[in-house]
Enzyme design. Structure first.
Site, short mmCIF file in Angstrom:
data_model
loop_
_atom_site.label_atom_id
_atom_site.label_comp_id
_atom_site.label_asym_id
_atom_site.label_seq_id
_atom_site.Cartn_x
_atom_site.Cartn_y
_atom_site.Cartn_z
CG HIS A 170 -2.34 0.30 0.96
ND1 HIS A 170 -3.15 -0.52 0.20
CD2 HIS A 170 -3.11 1.35 1.33
CE1 HIS A 170 -4.35 0.00 0.12
NE2 HIS A 170 -4.35 1.15 0.78
N GLY A 175 -5.35 5.78 -3.80
CA GLY A 175 -5.22 5.38 -5.21
C GLY A 175 -4.46 4.10 -5.43
#
Length: 244
Positions: A170, A175
């Site tokens: 991550h 996004g």
């Protein structure tokens, strides 16, 4: 996992009369609308498929947030970037990943293409992403590991493994899902396959792939199967068009 069907369909498609540039553009434009809708919807965007198509034509949807309009435009730009760079056989690097993310996160200038500087958690997931100071080294290690994975595994397995690891890291504040799915398609196109469209209606099945990965010794088989099924669907659609 056996990918014979994918290889056979891919070989059959390559042996057929190629689509002309107009046909190919039409199909890619249709795919881009559906892919933009589904990928954004998975992340909570409320625009419908029809509204997404209208936004891409320059229409503003009343009572829908500007942020959701920008997410559509950003994903479109990122998809076009992915297609052009994959067609040119550009190698996947951290720089390319950051450029894809910069297009996806068009509405957040401060965080576009920048690895996160704060801890994050993934809603509903048992896995916790690494602390921010570990992100650069884990991304660097992922890129090195991915090259080895591609030498040992089918491209479907390779991109599935990369996607699961990428989303686990991550690396960005926002996004990550949209960027990760665009990277997945970037690599499929580079390998001579078709981009896949992970559907919003099947998001539960998609999320379960991550839970399976992190609770079963980092095995990517469930996501590999999901990607393979979507790839077969796209290949069969193209073959059917050419056979007509």
């Amino acid at each position: 996992m056996d990918f014979t069907k994918i290889d056979e369909l891919s070989s059959k498609l390559k042996s057929m009369r190629p689509l002309n540039s107009t046909e190919l553009k039409r199909l890619r434009d249709e795919f881009m609308v559906k892919n933009t809708y589904n990928s954004n919807a998975i992340e909570g965007n409320t625009l419908t498929l029809r509204e997404t198509a209208l936004v891409l034509q320059g229409v503003t949807i009343a009572e829908k947030p500007v942020k959701e309009h920008l997410e559509v435009i950003g994903h479109k730009d990122a998809f076009e970037y992915v297609v052009s760079f994959a067609d040119a056989n550009t190698i996947l690097t951290e720089r390319v990943i950051k450029e894809i993310h910069s297009l996806v996160l068009i509405n957040d200038f401060a965080n576009r293409g920048v690895y996160r500087r704060v801890p994050v958690s993934i809603s509903g997931a048992t896995h916790t992403p690494p602390q921010p100071y570990l992100v650069p080294e884990q991304m660097e290690a992922l890129m090195v590991d991915y090259e080895g994975i591609k030498r040992d595994k089918h491209i479907i397995e390779s991109v599935a493994a990369f996607h699961l690891c990428f989303e686990g890291i991550h690396p960005f504040i926002d996004g990550n899902g949209r960027t990760g799915r665009l990277i997945l398609n970037f690599e499929l196109i580079r390998a001579g396959l078709l981009p896949v469209n992970i559907k919003f209606s099947e998001r539960r099945k998609y999320y379960d792939c991550f839970e399976h990965y992190y609770s079963n010794g980092h095995t990517q088989d469930t996501l590999s199967k999901l990607v393979a099924d979507y790839e077969a669907e796209e290949l069969l659609k193209y073959i059917a068009i050419l056979e007509r």
